[in-house]
Scaffold this motif. Sequence first.
Motif, mmCIF file in Angstrom:
data_model
loop_
_atom_site.group_PDB
_atom_site.id
_atom_site.type_symbol
_atom_site.label_atom_id
_atom_site.label_comp_id
_atom_site.label_asym_id
_atom_site.label_seq_id
_atom_site.Cartn_x
_atom_site.Cartn_y
_atom_site.Cartn_z
ATOM 1 N N ILE A 144 0.839 -1.197 0.000
ATOM 2 C CA ILE A 144 0.000 0.000 0.000
ATOM 3 C C ILE A 144 0.873 1.245 0.000
ATOM 4 C CG2 ILE A 144 -0.227 0.037 2.533
ATOM 5 C CD1 ILE A 144 -3.079 1.170 2.084
ATOM 6 N N SER A 145 0.479 2.225 -0.835
ATOM 7 C CA SER A 145 1.143 3.529 -0.904
ATOM 8 C C SER A 145 0.089 4.601 -0.682
ATOM 9 C CB SER A 145 1.811 3.734 -2.274
ATOM 10 O OG SER A 145 2.798 2.757 -2.506
ATOM 11 N N MET A 146 0.352 5.488 0.280
ATOM 12 C CA MET A 146 -0.585 6.562 0.613
ATOM 13 C C MET A 146 0.186 7.881 0.599
ATOM 14 S SD MET A 146 -2.687 4.649 3.702
ATOM 15 C CE MET A 146 -1.184 4.206 4.594
ATOM 16 N N VAL A 147 -0.231 8.784 -0.284
ATOM 17 C CA VAL A 147 0.519 10.020 -0.505
ATOM 18 C C VAL A 147 -0.341 11.241 -0.162
ATOM 19 C CG1 VAL A 147 1.828 11.383 -2.177
ATOM 20 C CG2 VAL A 147 1.788 8.890 -2.359
ATOM 21 N N ASN A 148 0.078 11.968 0.848
ATOM 22 C CA ASN A 148 -0.479 13.275 1.182
ATOM 23 C C ASN A 148 -1.932 13.234 1.660
ATOM 24 O OD1 ASN A 148 -0.410 16.067 1.503
ATOM 25 N ND2 ASN A 148 -0.987 16.484 -0.610
ATOM 26 N N PHE A 149 -2.297 12.212 2.415
ATOM 27 C CA PHE A 149 -3.627 12.251 3.025
ATOM 28 C C PHE A 149 -3.718 11.364 4.267
ATOM 29 C CE2 PHE A 149 -3.849 8.684 0.095
ATOM 30 C CZ PHE A 149 -4.555 7.724 0.796
ATOM 31 N N THR A 150 -2.655 10.688 4.628
ATOM 32 C CA THR A 150 -2.698 9.741 5.738
ATOM 33 C C THR A 150 -2.747 10.459 7.082
ATOM 34 O OG1 THR A 150 -1.185 8.458 4.367
ATOM 35 C CG2 THR A 150 -1.666 7.602 6.559
ATOM 36 N N ASP A 151 -3.431 9.869 8.046
ATOM 37 C CA ASP A 151 -3.408 10.356 9.425
ATOM 38 C C ASP A 151 -3.330 9.160 10.372
ATOM 39 O OD1 ASP A 151 -5.928 9.276 9.299
ATOM 40 O OD2 ASP A 151 -7.002 11.110 9.852
ATOM 41 N N ASP A 152 -3.282 9.450 11.666
ATOM 42 C CA ASP A 152 -3.135 8.380 12.662
ATOM 43 C C ASP A 152 -4.249 7.348 12.561
ATOM 44 O OD1 ASP A 152 -0.754 8.911 14.075
ATOM 45 O OD2 ASP A 152 -1.696 10.593 15.083
ATOM 46 N N GLU A 153 -5.479 7.819 12.408
ATOM 47 C CA GLU A 153 -6.622 6.904 12.370
ATOM 48 C C GLU A 153 -6.541 5.954 11.179
ATOM 49 O OE1 GLU A 153 -11.516 7.016 11.964
ATOM 50 O OE2 GLU A 153 -10.364 8.893 11.991
ATOM 51 N N LEU A 154 -6.156 6.486 10.011
ATOM 52 C CA LEU A 154 -6.079 5.646 8.818
ATOM 53 C C LEU A 154 -4.970 4.612 8.945
ATOM 54 C CD1 LEU A 154 -6.909 4.884 5.981
ATOM 55 C CD2 LEU A 154 -5.462 6.734 5.101
ATOM 56 N N LEU A 155 -3.801 5.020 9.435
ATOM 57 C CA LEU A 155 -2.707 4.065 9.594
ATOM 58 C C LEU A 155 -3.096 2.951 10.562
ATOM 59 C CD1 LEU A 155 0.155 3.188 8.975
ATOM 60 C CD2 LEU A 155 0.961 4.711 10.783
ATOM 61 N N GLU A 156 -3.789 3.311 11.633
ATOM 62 C CA GLU A 156 -4.256 2.305 12.584
ATOM 63 C C GLU A 156 -5.271 1.370 11.926
ATOM 64 O OE1 GLU A 156 -6.451 2.097 16.979
ATOM 65 O OE2 GLU A 156 -5.945 4.036 16.077
ATOM 66 N N TYR A 157 -6.144 1.932 11.081
ATOM 67 C CA TYR A 157 -7.150 1.141 10.373
ATOM 68 C C TYR A 157 -6.473 0.106 9.467
ATOM 69 C CZ TYR A 157 -11.677 0.305 8.084
ATOM 70 O OH TYR A 157 -12.835 -0.266 7.612
ATOM 71 N N VAL A 158 -5.453 0.549 8.727
ATOM 72 C CA VAL A 158 -4.726 -0.354 7.835
ATOM 73 C C VAL A 158 -4.018 -1.448 8.638
ATOM 74 C CG1 VAL A 158 -2.820 -0.515 6.191
ATOM 75 C CG2 VAL A 158 -4.417 1.416 6.053
ATOM 76 N N ALA A 159 -3.382 -1.052 9.728
ATOM 77 C CA ALA A 159 -2.629 -2.011 10.536
ATOM 78 C C ALA A 159 -3.526 -3.094 11.118
ATOM 79 C CB ALA A 159 -1.894 -1.272 11.653
#
Length: 359
Positions: free
Chosen positions: A113-128
């Motif tokens: 997965i590549s996420m450019v210029n929109f990631t935040d803590d909640e999204l990273l936790e969701y992916v993990a």
Amino acid sequence: MASTSKSKSNRGKPKNFKFVPKPKQQWRVKEQKRNWLELPSDVMANILYRVGVHDILENAQKVCTTWRNICKDPAMWRIIYMENIYTDPNARSRLREMCKNAVDRSQGQLVDISMVNFTDDELLEYVANRSSRLKRLEIACCYNEIYGSFNEAMKKFPLLEELSLYTTNISEESIATAGRCCPMLRTLKINQEADRYWYGYDGDEGLNILNEIPIYIGENLHELRHLELIGMNISNYELQVILDGCCHLESLDLRQCLYVKLDGEFGKKLSEKIKCLKLPNDSVEGCPYIYKNGVNFSTAPRGSDYDDSDYDDSEVCYHCEVYDDSDDFTVHHAFGVYADDDDDDDDLNDFEDLELLLL
């Protein structure tokens, strides 16, 4: 009496007659109309994947039932690339929701997965929490927005092989966690724009404030094969810690590492040990997300002989602004330009006061 009769073959034809054969008839093959629905599902999936996540979710899956079923296949979402290219301030939140949708559709099969210029803590936790098979994680242009969630995320990626961060912060604790919980990690990229002015620099003595990130890399990521540290404020001391701890390094990228000195014996030993070595003065052309301002930074220390006239302030990359928790202080991280809304020039002109503000 001579015969004056003409042969039948020439009778009735003009004197200047020239035989011209009839043109051959051109046969036209009737083109068959293509029915896209008859394509094999794997071919159609390959075509739809190239459309991109945004257009799949917003358009392609709504065309017909066949396409919709293909877009629901978890195999379509094993690799996700999403980039925020929009000027609308609300685009970031919409992209986060789309990314969550894409992760859900992978049903745990996500590997890249590549996420450019929109990631935040909640999204990273969701992916993990939903991607325990992840092997490659790339995040760009997210500064302090995911600083707090990295540590917990690293614990949930046991198969992670590559971590790529561009102008994105990560803590020393998260590096240590990756060393414990990501035994397969072989590639690490922590790339950023070079700081032309580093408040920890002390003239000819180099950096008088240690950068803990490279030290933690050397002490915790012993199985690394490939390491990129473009634009990092690092001295020979921290670099030596990396070399001592990461004994299996095959490639090392030190482009724009302005305070590394590779002359003399140290540089010779480094070249002999590392198979693929990129030097501080090498071009950053081709490196994604790294701002190119046209300034030819040199590996020489920033001393009194450096000509500031070569530098154009108009070329500062202002998308690299980093805001702290207060509303009255802004740090332009990329080149160390500091500004206080209260216009208290006396405080900013004093180096010690500036250090206190940063702390």
